[in-house]
Motif scaffolding. Structure first.
Motif, PDB file in Angstrom:
ATOM      1  N   CYS A  91       1.152  -1.276  -0.294  1.00  0.00           N
ATOM      2  CA  CYS A  91      -0.076  -0.212   0.323  1.00  0.00           C
ATOM      3  C   CYS A  91       0.993   0.891   0.241  1.00  0.00           C
ATOM      4  O   CYS A  91       1.632   1.267   0.510  1.00  0.00           O
ATOM      5  N   THR A  92       0.815   2.030  -1.041  1.00  0.00           N
ATOM      6  CA  THR A  92       1.348   3.596  -1.083  1.00  0.00           C
ATOM      7  C   THR A  92       1.167   4.601  -0.063  1.00  0.00           C
ATOM      8  O   THR A  92       1.870   5.169   0.315  1.00  0.00           O
ATOM      9  N   ALA A  93      -0.499   4.398   0.872  1.00  0.00           N
ATOM     10  CA  ALA A  93      -0.514   5.283   2.038  1.00  0.00           C
ATOM     11  C   ALA A  93       0.656   4.810   3.184  1.00  0.00           C
ATOM     12  O   ALA A  93       0.780   5.133   3.934  1.00  0.00           O
ATOM     13  N   CYS A  94       0.298   3.082   3.383  1.00  0.00           N
ATOM     14  CA  CYS A  94       0.722   3.201   4.748  1.00  0.00           C
ATOM     15  C   CYS A  94       1.880   1.924   4.560  1.00  0.00           C
ATOM     16  O   CYS A  94       2.773   1.754   5.814  1.00  0.00           O
ATOM     17  N   GLY A  95       2.316   1.304   3.486  1.00  0.00           N
ATOM     18  CA  GLY A  95       3.328   0.444   2.839  1.00  0.00           C
ATOM     19  C   GLY A  95       3.125  -1.055   3.515  1.00  0.00           C
ATOM     20  O   GLY A  95       3.680  -1.773   3.709  1.00  0.00           O
ATOM     21  N   ARG A  96       1.484  -0.961   4.547  1.00  0.00           N
ATOM     22  CA  ARG A  96       1.579  -2.618   4.549  1.00  0.00           C
ATOM     23  C   ARG A  96       1.426  -3.852   3.194  1.00  0.00           C
ATOM     24  O   ARG A  96       0.782  -2.971   2.501  1.00  0.00           O
ATOM     25  N   ASP A  97       2.256  -4.433   3.373  1.00  0.00           N
ATOM     26  CA  ASP A  97       1.387  -5.549   2.421  1.00  0.00           C
ATOM     27  C   ASP A  97       0.250  -5.794   2.340  1.00  0.00           C
ATOM     28  O   ASP A  97      -0.363  -5.972   2.645  1.00  0.00           O
ATOM     29  N   VAL A  98       0.377  -6.360   0.832  1.00  0.00           N
ATOM     30  CA  VAL A  98      -1.205  -6.621   0.768  1.00  0.00           C
ATOM     31  C   VAL A  98      -1.500  -7.585  -0.565  1.00  0.00           C
ATOM     32  O   VAL A  98      -0.984  -7.480  -1.661  1.00  0.00           O
ATOM     33  N   GLU A  99      -2.629  -8.769   0.197  1.00  0.00           N
ATOM     34  CA  GLU A  99      -2.134  -9.758  -1.839  1.00  0.00           C
ATOM     35  C   GLU A  99      -3.000  -9.246  -2.868  1.00  0.00           C
ATOM     36  O   GLU A  99      -3.554  -8.678  -2.761  1.00  0.00           O
ATOM     37  N   PRO A 100      -2.029  -9.678  -3.455  1.00  0.00           N
ATOM     38  CA  PRO A 100      -2.859  -8.567  -4.966  1.00  0.00           C
ATOM     39  C   PRO A 100      -3.940  -8.892  -5.953  1.00  0.00           C
ATOM     40  O   PRO A 100      -4.606  -7.853  -6.347  1.00  0.00           O
ATOM     41  N   SER A 101      -4.693 -10.360  -4.695  1.00  0.00           N
ATOM     42  CA  SER A 101      -5.918 -10.223  -5.328  1.00  0.00           C
ATOM     43  C   SER A 101      -7.096  -8.634  -4.521  1.00  0.00           C
ATOM     44  O   SER A 101      -8.032  -8.647  -4.957  1.00  0.00           O
ATOM     45  N   LEU A 102      -6.387  -8.326  -4.037  1.00  0.00           N
ATOM     46  CA  LEU A 102      -7.207  -6.733  -3.072  1.00  0.00           C
ATOM     47  C   LEU A 102      -7.271  -5.767  -4.054  1.00  0.00           C
ATOM     48  O   LEU A 102      -6.855  -5.191  -4.680  1.00  0.00           O
ATOM     49  N   ASP A 103      -8.169  -4.873  -3.913  1.00  0.00           N
ATOM     50  CA  ASP A 103      -8.150  -4.219  -4.342  1.00  0.00           C
ATOM     51  C   ASP A 103      -8.371  -2.698  -3.304  1.00  0.00           C
ATOM     52  O   ASP A 103      -8.025  -1.567  -3.681  1.00  0.00           O
ATOM     53  N   ARG A 143      -4.860  -0.191  -7.480  1.00  0.00           N
ATOM     54  CA  ARG A 143      -5.027   0.199  -8.482  1.00  0.00           C
ATOM     55  C   ARG A 143      -5.293  -1.619  -8.896  1.00  0.00           C
ATOM     56  O   ARG A 143      -4.003  -2.477  -8.458  1.00  0.00           O
ATOM     57  N   VAL A 144      -6.292  -1.903  -9.439  1.00  0.00           N
ATOM     58  CA  VAL A 144      -6.907  -3.618  -9.757  1.00  0.00           C
ATOM     59  C   VAL A 144      -5.817  -3.876 -11.057  1.00  0.00           C
ATOM     60  O   VAL A 144      -5.656  -3.510 -12.159  1.00  0.00           O
ATOM     61  N   GLY A 145      -6.031  -4.878 -11.356  1.00  0.00           N
ATOM     62  CA  GLY A 145      -4.834  -5.311 -11.654  1.00  0.00           C
ATOM     63  C   GLY A 145      -3.297  -5.577 -12.454  1.00  0.00           C
ATOM     64  O   GLY A 145      -3.353  -6.076 -13.220  1.00  0.00           O
ATOM     65  N   SER A 146      -2.393  -4.335 -11.525  1.00  0.00           N
ATOM     66  CA  SER A 146      -1.548  -3.475 -11.665  1.00  0.00           C
ATOM     67  C   SER A 146      -0.518  -4.530 -10.568  1.00  0.00           C
ATOM     68  O   SER A 146      -1.041  -4.884  -9.612  1.00  0.00           O
ATOM     69  N   ALA A 147       0.149  -5.160 -11.134  1.00  0.00           N
ATOM     70  CA  ALA A 147       1.971  -6.045 -10.994  1.00  0.00           C
ATOM     71  C   ALA A 147       2.654  -5.315  -9.971  1.00  0.00           C
ATOM     72  O   ALA A 147       3.055  -4.253 -11.193  1.00  0.00           O
ATOM     73  N   THR A 148       3.020  -4.965  -8.875  1.00  0.00           N
ATOM     74  CA  THR A 148       4.446  -4.344  -8.329  1.00  0.00           C
ATOM     75  C   THR A 148       5.547  -5.254  -8.783  1.00  0.00           C
ATOM     76  O   THR A 148       5.634  -6.101  -7.797  1.00  0.00           O
ATOM     77  N   THR A 149       6.563  -4.603  -9.374  1.00  0.00           N
ATOM     78  CA  THR A 149       7.864  -5.641  -9.291  1.00  0.00           C
ATOM     79  C   THR A 149       8.676  -5.592  -7.971  1.00  0.00           C
ATOM     80  O   THR A 149       8.066  -4.674  -7.385  1.00  0.00           O
ATOM     81  N   GLU A 150       8.990  -6.491  -7.954  1.00  0.00           N
ATOM     82  CA  GLU A 150      10.138  -6.557  -6.609  1.00  0.00           C
ATOM     83  C   GLU A 150      10.797  -5.437  -6.853  1.00  0.00           C
ATOM     84  O   GLU A 150      11.073  -4.539  -5.553  1.00  0.00           O
ATOM     85  N   ASP A 151      11.123  -4.753  -7.632  1.00  0.00           N
ATOM     86  CA  ASP A 151      12.458  -3.558  -8.042  1.00  0.00           C
ATOM     87  C   ASP A 151      11.348  -2.118  -6.536  1.00  0.00           C
ATOM     88  O   ASP A 151      11.563  -1.269  -6.310  1.00  0.00           O
TER      89      ASP A 151
END
Length: 206
Positions: free
Chosen positions: A4-16, A26-34
């Protein structure tokens, strides 16, 4: 893993949305490791004042717990449970003074200084309040030997009974009927909420 760009918590890719602060993702966006690593570095480099602007669910729970703890100190903590006898004491007649102070400190931390030291202090104060209240449920006279600041208020109720016993009742019966009231239970719940709120933030502090 996306974050989450607001609080920095890890979130599951399936969550909106973020499960903690409810920020829409952002729905459907995949954040890369970098990207994730860079984002975490940016989050970690924020000043404490900037980090404290995000009202996560844990922060909200701690804040509500503090408000409830302040209110609970003004409620009845002990009463004589005989229906025809109107004798009771509120929290601030005894140990509620320190639980009031603890809750006020947590409220200030949750509003002004919600970062690692604030989280640790919130856990310690909240746990202390909860343990003290639960100890009073088990033993209304717990803490009396520690002095007036820790006095539960039950001792004051004993004084009221002994100094001016209601007619038609034995003093022994009235003393045995002294029992915790709603204020003690609300205080225990408030302490648990404060401790949970602070503790929920600790994993993210590292």
């Amino acid at each position: 893993m996306p974050y989450c760009t607001a609080c920095g918590r890890d979130v599951e890719p399936s969550l909106d949305s973020c499960p903690d602060c409810a920020t829409e993702l952002r729905v459907g966006s995949a954040t890369t490791e970098d990207e994730t690593r860079a984002g975490r570095e940016n989050t970690g480099n924020r000043r404490p004042a900037e980090q404290s602007t995000s009202w996560s669910r844990a922060r909200q729970v701690a804040t509500v717990g503090a408000v409830v703890g302040i209110a609970a100190s003004q409620l009845t903590w002990f009463r004589v449970s005989e229906p025809a006898v109107q004798l009771s004491v509120v929290g601030t007649d005894g140990g509620g003074m320190w639980t009031l102070a603890a809750a006020a400190i947590v409220l200030a931390l949750s509003v002004k200084q919600w970062e690692h030291r604030g989280h640790v202090a919130t856990v310690a104060l909240g746990a202390g309040v909860a343990v003290y209240a639960l100890a009073l449920v088990n033993d209304p006279y717990f803490g009396n030997s520690l002095g007036a600041f820790a006095e539960s208020g039950a001792g004051l109720l004993v004084y009221q009974v002994v100094s001016n016993p209601p007619s038609g009742y034995s003093i022994g019966l009235l003393l045995e009927s002294i029992a915790p009231a709603e204020g003690v239970y609300w205080t225990a719940a408030a302490g648990a909420a404060m401790a949970w709120g602070g503790g929920r933030e600790l994993p993210a502090d590292g």
